[in-house]
Scaffold this motif. Structure first.
Motif, PDB file in Angstrom:
ATOM      1  N   SER A 183       0.833  -1.207   0.000  1.00  0.00           N
ATOM      2  CA  SER A 183       0.000   0.000   0.000  1.00  0.00           C
ATOM      3  C   SER A 183       0.866   1.255   0.000  1.00  0.00           C
ATOM      4  O   SER A 183       0.563   2.234  -0.693  1.00  0.00           O
ATOM      5  CB  SER A 183      -0.916   0.008   1.229  1.00  0.00           C
ATOM      6  N   LYS A 184       1.944   1.206   0.782  1.00  0.00           N
ATOM      7  CA  LYS A 184       2.829   2.366   0.878  1.00  0.00           C
ATOM      8  C   LYS A 184       3.508   2.654  -0.453  1.00  0.00           C
ATOM      9  O   LYS A 184       3.579   3.807  -0.898  1.00  0.00           O
ATOM     10  CB  LYS A 184       3.881   2.118   1.964  1.00  0.00           C
ATOM     11  N   ARG A 185       4.013   1.596  -1.118  1.00  0.00           N
ATOM     12  CA  ARG A 185       4.681   1.794  -2.404  1.00  0.00           C
ATOM     13  C   ARG A 185       3.714   2.365  -3.441  1.00  0.00           C
ATOM     14  O   ARG A 185       4.056   3.244  -4.229  1.00  0.00           O
ATOM     15  CB  ARG A 185       5.260   0.471  -2.919  1.00  0.00           C
ATOM     16  N   MET A 186       2.486   1.850  -3.426  1.00  0.00           N
ATOM     17  CA  MET A 186       1.490   2.362  -4.359  1.00  0.00           C
ATOM     18  C   MET A 186       1.198   3.834  -4.088  1.00  0.00           C
ATOM     19  O   MET A 186       1.127   4.657  -5.008  1.00  0.00           O
ATOM     20  CB  MET A 186       0.200   1.542  -4.255  1.00  0.00           C
ATOM     21  N   ALA A 187       1.050   4.181  -2.816  1.00  0.00           N
ATOM     22  CA  ALA A 187       0.774   5.576  -2.437  1.00  0.00           C
ATOM     23  C   ALA A 187       1.914   6.491  -2.866  1.00  0.00           C
ATOM     24  O   ALA A 187       1.684   7.591  -3.380  1.00  0.00           O
ATOM     25  CB  ALA A 187       0.546   5.671  -0.933  1.00  0.00           C
ATOM     26  N   GLU A 188       3.150   6.035  -2.671  1.00  0.00           N
ATOM     27  CA  GLU A 188       4.318   6.856  -3.027  1.00  0.00           C
ATOM     28  C   GLU A 188       4.363   7.134  -4.527  1.00  0.00           C
ATOM     29  O   GLU A 188       4.629   8.259  -4.955  1.00  0.00           O
ATOM     30  CB  GLU A 188       5.601   6.151  -2.583  1.00  0.00           C
ATOM     31  N   GLU A 189       4.104   6.115  -5.322  1.00  0.00           N
ATOM     32  CA  GLU A 189       4.146   6.298  -6.774  1.00  0.00           C
ATOM     33  C   GLU A 189       2.965   7.130  -7.263  1.00  0.00           C
ATOM     34  O   GLU A 189       3.105   7.956  -8.160  1.00  0.00           O
ATOM     35  CB  GLU A 189       4.169   4.935  -7.482  1.00  0.00           C
ATOM     36  N   LEU A 190       1.808   6.922  -6.657  1.00  0.00           N
ATOM     37  CA  LEU A 190       0.627   7.694  -7.033  1.00  0.00           C
ATOM     38  C   LEU A 190       0.823   9.170  -6.705  1.00  0.00           C
ATOM     39  O   LEU A 190       0.500  10.049  -7.507  1.00  0.00           O
ATOM     40  CB  LEU A 190      -0.607   7.149  -6.309  1.00  0.00           C
ATOM     41  N   GLN A 191       1.394   9.437  -5.536  1.00  0.00           N
ATOM     42  CA  GLN A 191       1.615  10.821  -5.092  1.00  0.00           C
ATOM     43  C   GLN A 191       2.502  11.575  -6.093  1.00  0.00           C
ATOM     44  O   GLN A 191       2.293  12.764  -6.350  1.00  0.00           O
ATOM     45  CB  GLN A 191       2.273  10.816  -3.709  1.00  0.00           C
ATOM     46  N   LYS A 192       3.472  10.880  -6.673  1.00  0.00           N
ATOM     47  CA  LYS A 192       4.391  11.514  -7.631  1.00  0.00           C
ATOM     48  C   LYS A 192       3.663  11.986  -8.887  1.00  0.00           C
ATOM     49  O   LYS A 192       4.134  12.888  -9.572  1.00  0.00           O
ATOM     50  CB  LYS A 192       5.492  10.532  -8.041  1.00  0.00           C
ATOM     51  N   MET A 193       2.540  11.358  -9.196  1.00  0.00           N
ATOM     52  CA  MET A 193       1.864  11.622 -10.471  1.00  0.00           C
ATOM     53  C   MET A 193       0.720  12.623 -10.369  1.00  0.00           C
ATOM     54  O   MET A 193       0.099  12.961 -11.375  1.00  0.00           O
ATOM     55  CB  MET A 193       1.352  10.305 -11.059  1.00  0.00           C
ATOM     56  N   PHE A 194       0.411  13.086  -9.173  1.00  0.00           N
ATOM     57  CA  PHE A 194      -0.686  14.036  -9.010  1.00  0.00           C
ATOM     58  C   PHE A 194      -0.383  15.353  -9.722  1.00  0.00           C
ATOM     59  O   PHE A 194       0.748  15.841  -9.697  1.00  0.00           O
ATOM     60  CB  PHE A 194      -0.932  14.332  -7.527  1.00  0.00           C
ATOM     61  N   PHE A 195      -1.379  15.928 -10.334  1.00  0.00           N
ATOM     62  CA  PHE A 195      -1.295  17.271 -10.894  1.00  0.00           C
ATOM     63  C   PHE A 195      -2.640  17.944 -10.642  1.00  0.00           C
ATOM     64  O   PHE A 195      -3.625  17.283 -10.286  1.00  0.00           O
ATOM     65  CB  PHE A 195      -0.976  17.215 -12.399  1.00  0.00           C
ATOM     66  N   ASP A 196      -2.682  19.232 -10.787  1.00  0.00           N
ATOM     67  CA  ASP A 196      -3.907  19.965 -10.518  1.00  0.00           C
ATOM     68  C   ASP A 196      -5.014  19.488 -11.463  1.00  0.00           C
ATOM     69  O   ASP A 196      -4.853  19.519 -12.682  1.00  0.00           O
ATOM     70  CB  ASP A 196      -3.668  21.467 -10.699  1.00  0.00           C
ATOM     71  N   GLY A 197      -6.112  19.008 -10.868  1.00  0.00           N
ATOM     72  CA  GLY A 197      -7.225  18.527 -11.675  1.00  0.00           C
ATOM     73  C   GLY A 197      -7.237  17.022 -11.880  1.00  0.00           C
ATOM     74  O   GLY A 197      -8.082  16.503 -12.627  1.00  0.00           O
ATOM     75  N   THR A 198      -6.330  16.294 -11.224  1.00  0.00           N
ATOM     76  CA  THR A 198      -6.280  14.840 -11.380  1.00  0.00           C
ATOM     77  C   THR A 198      -7.569  14.180 -10.901  1.00  0.00           C
ATOM     78  O   THR A 198      -8.081  14.493  -9.830  1.00  0.00           O
ATOM     79  CB  THR A 198      -5.105  14.235 -10.577  1.00  0.00           C
ATOM     80  N   VAL A 199      -8.067  13.220 -11.689  1.00  0.00           N
ATOM     81  CA  VAL A 199      -9.211  12.402 -11.300  1.00  0.00           C
ATOM     82  C   VAL A 199      -8.729  10.960 -11.175  1.00  0.00           C
ATOM     83  O   VAL A 199      -8.117  10.423 -12.105  1.00  0.00           O
ATOM     84  CB  VAL A 199     -10.358  12.490 -12.326  1.00  0.00           C
ATOM     85  N   ILE A 200      -8.994  10.341 -10.023  1.00  0.00           N
ATOM     86  CA  ILE A 200      -8.514   8.995  -9.748  1.00  0.00           C
ATOM     87  C   ILE A 200      -9.689   8.073  -9.477  1.00  0.00           C
ATOM     88  O   ILE A 200     -10.498   8.320  -8.576  1.00  0.00           O
ATOM     89  CB  ILE A 200      -7.564   8.957  -8.528  1.00  0.00           C
ATOM     90  N   SER A 201      -9.819   7.001 -10.256  1.00  0.00           N
ATOM     91  CA  SER A 201     -10.838   5.978 -10.024  1.00  0.00           C
ATOM     92  C   SER A 201     -10.308   4.978  -9.004  1.00  0.00           C
ATOM     93  O   SER A 201      -9.192   4.465  -9.155  1.00  0.00           O
ATOM     94  CB  SER A 201     -11.184   5.246 -11.325  1.00  0.00           C
ATOM     95  N   VAL A 202     -11.104   4.689  -7.981  1.00  0.00           N
ATOM     96  CA  VAL A 202     -10.652   3.873  -6.855  1.00  0.00           C
ATOM     97  C   VAL A 202     -11.532   2.630  -6.706  1.00  0.00           C
ATOM     98  O   VAL A 202     -12.742   2.735  -6.547  1.00  0.00           O
ATOM     99  CB  VAL A 202     -10.721   4.681  -5.540  1.00  0.00           C
ATOM    100  N   ALA A 203     -10.915   1.455  -6.766  1.00  0.00           N
ATOM    101  CA  ALA A 203     -11.636   0.208  -6.522  1.00  0.00           C
ATOM    102  C   ALA A 203     -11.606  -0.126  -5.036  1.00  0.00           C
ATOM    103  O   ALA A 203     -10.904   0.526  -4.258  1.00  0.00           O
ATOM    104  CB  ALA A 203     -11.022  -0.923  -7.346  1.00  0.00           C
TER     105      ALA A 203
END
Length: 341
Positions: A131-151
């Motif tokens: 979970s931590k590794r996924m969060a770290e990589e996801l955080q790097k990709m955020f930009f203003d206006g990002t929409v993330i679909s969550v299962a």
């Protein structure tokens, strides 16, 4: 090639056990830092070591001044923190997991592989690490206006523990409607949790699963439901888990007749409501509203996660249908199985 890399290559050939020892101590320091102060017995259980073996390692780290021990337990020292910070940039090169990741990328051609050490089955610490590794990589990709679909899923629920507030505007949307999970592991709850962690916004999808065709079509006409469905189609990223078919069916209280059908058809895996066999053929699709498999190809990245040897067949099957823009987060056991099967 830098001098340190040449030396590392030589060391791999002449003294590979030294690298293993370095990685083992680095992992020990990481566990202490994450749980400090921690007692020896608890730490031994988390690392699946005997107390005798752990005592030897702890004594050595203490003699090097990398940890502190008092009545409260074991904690990392400032020297230990400094060593970890200096070593971290080189770990991915030193660690054999880097070789596994390169091999998997060559074999399957996905966007990226992220591997944690060991077998996550029965090890909550490794599940947290995924979970931590996924969060770290996801955080790097955020930009203003990002929409993330969550299962949904327990690993997805833990991602919120490692995300940080961000300045840009983010929107988390549930990838599917209700899928029979306990409330804390449903996509609606997780989207809310991730939004709170990042100080951003989320949407809710009120659409139960396994409803009749007429009810499903009626729900699709609801403005709030249509809005979330459209957001899922246009989202930038998707995060989801990969599950073992029958474990997921049991968690979602699937009826015995459906279980029998899945068994007859050779189901091995499941992801956000789709059950598939070893060849990646879709055997059953839960009737619910939300993200569809065909929506995945257009995303900037798909974050997929699975841990534990019990899921290795499911992950291998998923590789048959995984979009090339997938970032796969797995443990060492699954990685080796994928590479060698």
């Amino acid at each position: 090639m830098p001098v340190w890399q040449r030396l590392l290559d030589i060391q791999r050939r002449i003294a590979p056990e030294a690298i293993d020892e370095l990685l083992k101590r680095f992992e020990l320091l990481k566990r202490i830092e994450a749980n400090q102060p921690i007692g020896r017995r608890t730490l031994a259980k988390k690392l699946d070591l005997t107390e005798r073996v752990l005592r030897k390692e702890v004594d050595r780290l203490q003699s090097l001044g990398l940890i502190l021990i008092d009545k409260r337990g074991i904690a990392i020292s400032q020297a230990g923190i400094d060593v970890m910070e200096e070593l971290s940039p080189y770990i991915t090169t030193i660690d054999r997991r880097a070789d596994l990741a390169r091999g998997l990328k060559e074999k399957f051609g996905l966007k990226g592989f992220f591997i944690v050490r060991g077998d996550a089955d029965g090890n909550p610490e490794l599940q947290k690490e995924l979970s931590k590794r996924m969060a770290e990589e996801l955080q790097k990709m955020f930009f203003d206006g990002t929409v993330i679909s969550v299962a949904g899923g327990s690993t997805m629920a833990n991602v919120g523990n490692y995300l940080k507030p961000t300045d840009g505007k983010l929107l988390f949307v549930p990838a599917r409607g209700g899928l029979g999970e306990e409330v804390s592991n449903q996509a609606n709850s997780i989207a809310s949790r991730l939004a709170v962690a990042t100080k951003s916004e989320h949407k809710v999808l009120y659409a139960p699963d396994n409803v009749g065709e007429s009810v499903l079509e009626s729900l699709k006409l609801e403005p709030a439901v249509k809005e979330v469905a459209e957001l899922n189609r246009k989202s930038d990223y998707v995060i989801h888990g990969i599950g073992e078919a029958f474990m997921m069916a049991e968690r979602r209280n699937v009826g015995p007749d459906v279980i029998e059908q899945l068994q007859e058809k050779g189901a091995v895996g499941e992801t956000f409501g789709y059950y598939f066999n070893a060849e990646g053929d879709i055997l059953r699709k839960v009737k619910t509203i939300g993200l569809q498999l065909e929506d995945l190809e257009s995303k900037q990245a798909i974050f997929a996660v699975a841990g534990g040897s019990s899921k290795k067949e499911a992950v291998r099957a998923y590789m048959k249908i995984a979009p090339k823009n997938t970032l796969l987060f797995i443990d060492e056991t699954i990685a080796e199985y994928l590479l060698n099967s």
